[in-house]
Design a protein around this motif. Sequence first.
Motif, PDB file in Angstrom:
ATOM      1  N   ILE A  58       0.850  -1.190   0.000  1.00  0.00           N
ATOM      2  CA  ILE A  58       0.000   0.000   0.000  1.00  0.00           C
ATOM      3  C   ILE A  58       0.884   1.238   0.000  1.00  0.00           C
ATOM      4  N   PRO A  59       0.637   2.200  -0.903  1.00  0.00           N
ATOM      5  CA  PRO A  59       1.438   3.433  -0.889  1.00  0.00           C
ATOM      6  C   PRO A  59       1.330   4.138   0.449  1.00  0.00           C
ATOM      7  N   PRO A  60       2.408   4.784   0.898  1.00  0.00           N
ATOM      8  CA  PRO A  60       2.375   5.452   2.219  1.00  0.00           C
ATOM      9  C   PRO A  60       1.250   6.456   2.356  1.00  0.00           C
ATOM     10  N   ALA A  61       0.898   7.144   1.265  1.00  0.00           N
ATOM     11  CA  ALA A  61      -0.148   8.166   1.356  1.00  0.00           C
ATOM     12  C   ALA A  61      -1.523   7.566   1.648  1.00  0.00           C
ATOM     13  N   LYS A  62      -1.687   6.253   1.392  1.00  0.00           N
ATOM     14  CA  LYS A  62      -2.991   5.628   1.584  1.00  0.00           C
ATOM     15  C   LYS A  62      -3.056   4.761   2.832  1.00  0.00           C
ATOM     16  N   VAL A  63      -1.946   4.712   3.566  1.00  0.00           N
ATOM     17  CA  VAL A  63      -1.959   3.939   4.798  1.00  0.00           C
ATOM     18  C   VAL A  63      -2.813   4.655   5.839  1.00  0.00           C
ATOM     19  N   SER A  64      -3.694   3.935   6.495  1.00  0.00           N
ATOM     20  CA  SER A  64      -4.644   4.550   7.421  1.00  0.00           C
ATOM     21  C   SER A  64      -4.335   4.129   8.852  1.00  0.00           C
ATOM     22  N   GLY A  65      -5.291   4.338   9.715  1.00  0.00           N
ATOM     23  CA  GLY A  65      -5.132   3.950  11.112  1.00  0.00           C
ATOM     24  C   GLY A  65      -4.924   5.142  12.009  1.00  0.00           C
ATOM     25  N   GLN A  66      -5.389   5.020  13.235  1.00  0.00           N
ATOM     26  CA  GLN A  66      -5.220   6.060  14.241  1.00  0.00           C
ATOM     27  C   GLN A  66      -4.571   5.453  15.483  1.00  0.00           C
ATOM     28  N   PRO A  67      -3.317   5.692  15.758  1.00  0.00           N
ATOM     29  CA  PRO A  67      -2.409   6.488  14.942  1.00  0.00           C
ATOM     30  C   PRO A  67      -2.064   5.781  13.638  1.00  0.00           C
ATOM     31  N   LEU A  96      -7.634  -7.091   3.615  1.00  0.00           N
ATOM     32  CA  LEU A  96      -8.002  -8.444   3.212  1.00  0.00           C
ATOM     33  C   LEU A  96      -9.145  -8.383   2.208  1.00  0.00           C
ATOM     34  N   VAL A  97      -9.669  -9.537   1.879  1.00  0.00           N
ATOM     35  CA  VAL A  97     -10.704  -9.587   0.841  1.00  0.00           C
ATOM     36  C   VAL A  97     -11.968  -8.876   1.293  1.00  0.00           C
ATOM     37  N   ASP A  98     -12.367  -9.098   2.535  1.00  0.00           N
ATOM     38  CA  ASP A  98     -13.652  -8.591   3.016  1.00  0.00           C
ATOM     39  C   ASP A  98     -13.540  -7.409   3.973  1.00  0.00           C
ATOM     40  N   GLU A  99     -12.336  -7.069   4.427  1.00  0.00           N
ATOM     41  CA  GLU A  99     -12.221  -6.016   5.421  1.00  0.00           C
ATOM     42  C   GLU A  99     -10.793  -5.486   5.462  1.00  0.00           C
ATOM     43  N   ASP A 100     -10.651  -4.315   6.086  1.00  0.00           N
ATOM     44  CA  ASP A 100      -9.351  -3.727   6.380  1.00  0.00           C
ATOM     45  C   ASP A 100      -9.240  -3.587   7.896  1.00  0.00           C
ATOM     46  N   ARG A 101      -8.037  -3.815   8.404  1.00  0.00           N
ATOM     47  CA  ARG A 101      -7.828  -3.657   9.843  1.00  0.00           C
ATOM     48  C   ARG A 101      -6.381  -3.246  10.095  1.00  0.00           C
ATOM     49  N   VAL A 102      -6.165  -2.560  11.219  1.00  0.00           N
ATOM     50  CA  VAL A 102      -4.840  -2.169  11.660  1.00  0.00           C
ATOM     51  C   VAL A 102      -4.481  -3.024  12.865  1.00  0.00           C
ATOM     52  N   VAL A 103      -3.366  -3.726  12.772  1.00  0.00           N
ATOM     53  CA  VAL A 103      -2.928  -4.640  13.817  1.00  0.00           C
ATOM     54  C   VAL A 103      -1.662  -4.076  14.449  1.00  0.00           C
ATOM     55  N   GLN A 104      -1.662  -3.986  15.775  1.00  0.00           N
ATOM     56  CA  GLN A 104      -0.488  -3.559  16.525  1.00  0.00           C
ATOM     57  C   GLN A 104       0.223  -4.803  17.049  1.00  0.00           C
ATOM     58  N   TRP A 115      -6.006  -5.372  17.908  1.00  0.00           N
ATOM     59  CA  TRP A 115      -6.675  -4.781  16.762  1.00  0.00           C
ATOM     60  C   TRP A 115      -8.114  -4.436  17.156  1.00  0.00           C
ATOM     61  N   GLY A 116      -8.755  -3.653  16.292  1.00  0.00           N
ATOM     62  CA  GLY A 116     -10.153  -3.328  16.505  1.00  0.00           C
ATOM     63  C   GLY A 116     -10.410  -2.634  17.821  1.00  0.00           C
ATOM     64  N   ALA A 117     -11.595  -2.857  18.334  1.00  0.00           N
ATOM     65  CA  ALA A 117     -12.027  -2.220  19.583  1.00  0.00           C
ATOM     66  C   ALA A 117     -11.665  -3.104  20.767  1.00  0.00           C
ATOM     67  N   GLY A 118     -10.397  -3.053  21.139  1.00  0.00           N
ATOM     68  CA  GLY A 118      -9.944  -3.774  22.316  1.00  0.00           C
ATOM     69  C   GLY A 118      -9.725  -5.254  22.131  1.00  0.00           C
ATOM     70  N   LYS A 119      -9.637  -5.749  20.904  1.00  0.00           N
ATOM     71  CA  LYS A 119      -9.396  -7.168  20.681  1.00  0.00           C
ATOM     72  C   LYS A 119      -7.899  -7.451  20.772  1.00  0.00           C
ATOM     73  N   THR A 120      -7.538  -8.509  21.475  1.00  0.00           N
ATOM     74  CA  THR A 120      -6.139  -8.863  21.656  1.00  0.00           C
ATOM     75  C   THR A 120      -5.993 -10.372  21.570  1.00  0.00           C
ATOM     76  N   ALA A 121      -4.753 -10.793  21.340  1.00  0.00           N
ATOM     77  CA  ALA A 121      -4.421 -12.215  21.331  1.00  0.00           C
ATOM     78  C   ALA A 121      -3.010 -12.373  21.861  1.00  0.00           C
ATOM     79  N   GLN A 122      -2.797 -13.418  22.644  1.00  0.00           N
ATOM     80  CA  GLN A 122      -1.489 -13.731  23.193  1.00  0.00           C
ATOM     81  C   GLN A 122      -1.058 -15.086  22.636  1.00  0.00           C
ATOM     82  N   ALA A 123       0.178 -15.153  22.138  1.00  0.00           N
ATOM     83  CA  ALA A 123       0.676 -16.371  21.508  1.00  0.00           C
ATOM     84  C   ALA A 123       0.835 -17.497  22.533  1.00  0.00           C
ATOM     85  N   PRO A 124       0.666 -18.741  22.060  1.00  0.00           N
ATOM     86  CA  PRO A 124       0.242 -19.173  20.726  1.00  0.00           C
ATOM     87  C   PRO A 124      -1.277 -19.209  20.635  1.00  0.00           C
ATOM     88  N   ALA A 125      -1.823 -18.645  19.568  1.00  0.00           N
ATOM     89  CA  ALA A 125      -3.280 -18.561  19.434  1.00  0.00           C
ATOM     90  C   ALA A 125      -3.656 -18.582  17.960  1.00  0.00           C
TER      91      ALA A 125
END
Length: 633
Positions: free
Chosen positions: A314-323, A351-359, A400-410
Amino acid sequence: MALAGVLVIAAWLAWPQAPPQVPDEVAQMGGADQVSQGVEIGEEKAAPKAGETEVEKNGEENAAAPAESEAPPFNAEAAKATPATPASSAAAAGASEQTANATPPANPPQPGNAATPTPPPAVVDQAVATAAATTPATGSSPATGPPAEAPLAEVPPAAAPAEGPEMQAPGGAATQANAPPAANVPTPNTAPPVPAPAFEAGAAAATTAATTPSPVVPAPATPPGTTPSPVEPGAAAATAATAAAAKPTPVGSYIGIGDLLLALDQNAKNWIRVPQHTQLFGGEQLLALPTFRTHLGLGDANLMLNNGAEVDVIPPAKVSGQPRAEFGVRIPYGQVIINSGLNGNRVELSLVDEDRVVQLDPSSSLAVDVQRVFEPGQTGKRGPAPAIVTWFLTSGKAAWGAGKTAQAPATWTTVHGEENSPAAIEKLPDWVQRETVTDIERRARERLADAIVPGQAAEKAILEISDPSARRRTEDRTLAAYSGAYVGQYDALVRLLADVNQRPFWKDEIAALRMAIARDPSAVAGIQKAFALERGEQTANDLMEMLLGFDRAAIGTTKDEVKEGALLRLLRWMESDDLTTRVLAAYNVNEITGTYQLGNYRPEHPKDKRDIEMRHYFTRLENGELMPKNPAP
């Protein structure tokens, strides 16, 4: 040395002595006393003893003196009688054995010509001053002929060296760093001369300023040996800022060690192999072919594209997310592993059906498997295939999302934008941890990589390897056929369906053609063209209908509907004389009913044997026993 000294003294005594004269320019300025005001020369040194020649004196001093010598004391009375000889006059006159740390009573003859008497000091000094004033700063030899006198006030002093005891003279001879400045006329494209100590406030300074040329702006290509003229800092900074703004900043790179990466040429619409150490700026559509595990670097994160995967940077100008995310990739299909850097990464995943920002936390590893789902049905229903996304967090933590988290291995899955909660996993898939290719496949991919030249289109090399007339190894042709389905070449894969030796792989080859359609619906036209080339237009229509498959409406739900539906047509295609038709028909029947080789039917069997085997299918269909494996609700 004593004899040479006697000859020198005798020659000097024999030379007619002219009374010393004060130059007119110095007389106009008020005499040598005024000129020398404010000039500090150095400590006083003892004059040579009687009967000791200057050459001998210098020889003794040079043997024990340090590299940096001291100038003799200034004597106003002697300056009125005899003008001081500049230190560079010895080099200009060719007498390299003399130095400027003593005032000689006489000048020795030129080296190599001891019999020639030396002119009086006044004549020599005047000639040397004139030669030094007219000698170019580039080191070229001065023009021959009688020297022309130059006004003393118009000759600006030379700039002192920045550091070091010596500096290189224009002709190549070294002069002492604390010697009086030589008279040099500044040449174009040189820095302005460093101002010398003012002789007298007013006239001398005004005369020097009036005769000093203004700096010349250097040409774009400055000749060697010259110093560019100063450029205004503001203009230089503005130019550098403009150039930096015009040049795009890379967001990552492709290393290219032991793997292979293709990039889509949007103009030519073909796939080009990316050379090693290629920078990525965003907007690239990148592809890793089957059996390859390709390494990319984005920011300080590492990405692995595994076994036939595409990512679009994705070009840098089109990268989204807050921050704002540090980088972003779109994954239309395939398996991708993201290893975050030491400080973690904020990544946008489209992805095919959605966009998401993962920290991702520092040193975390997230594997993403995007599989397009092929849905049987005819061309009228053909559209972008839905995707099932399976996530594997193998180390670290992800949010990611509204407070969703995962701890490895998952692991968790996402279907049509809906996903389940992350759950602990004991055993990760093999492809996440290592390559899953056999030794035969590894050697085949090495030969494929050698055949695809960096910077050139991959389609031609893939077509040549998959050509059966090229006498290639079977594993090489098979890998090339599968790879062709990713770059829009389907002829080789279609031909394999008519190859009896490929019987164990027919199921995989049909699945590969269907996945090509799921990845890109426009593949339908390309596959139909390949079928027509191999089997003719009429047969190609039947083959394409079977490849696209049949939905429940075409199959039927009741016994009567099934007897008259798609299964009846498929059984008749299983009796065809065309091997590819029989292969695709048997594949569909087994897929719909969940059976396999009823009556020991095989498409490659001879016709008389197939006729016996086909009776089992027609009998079961007539009795209502050949029904879809998933009845209608």
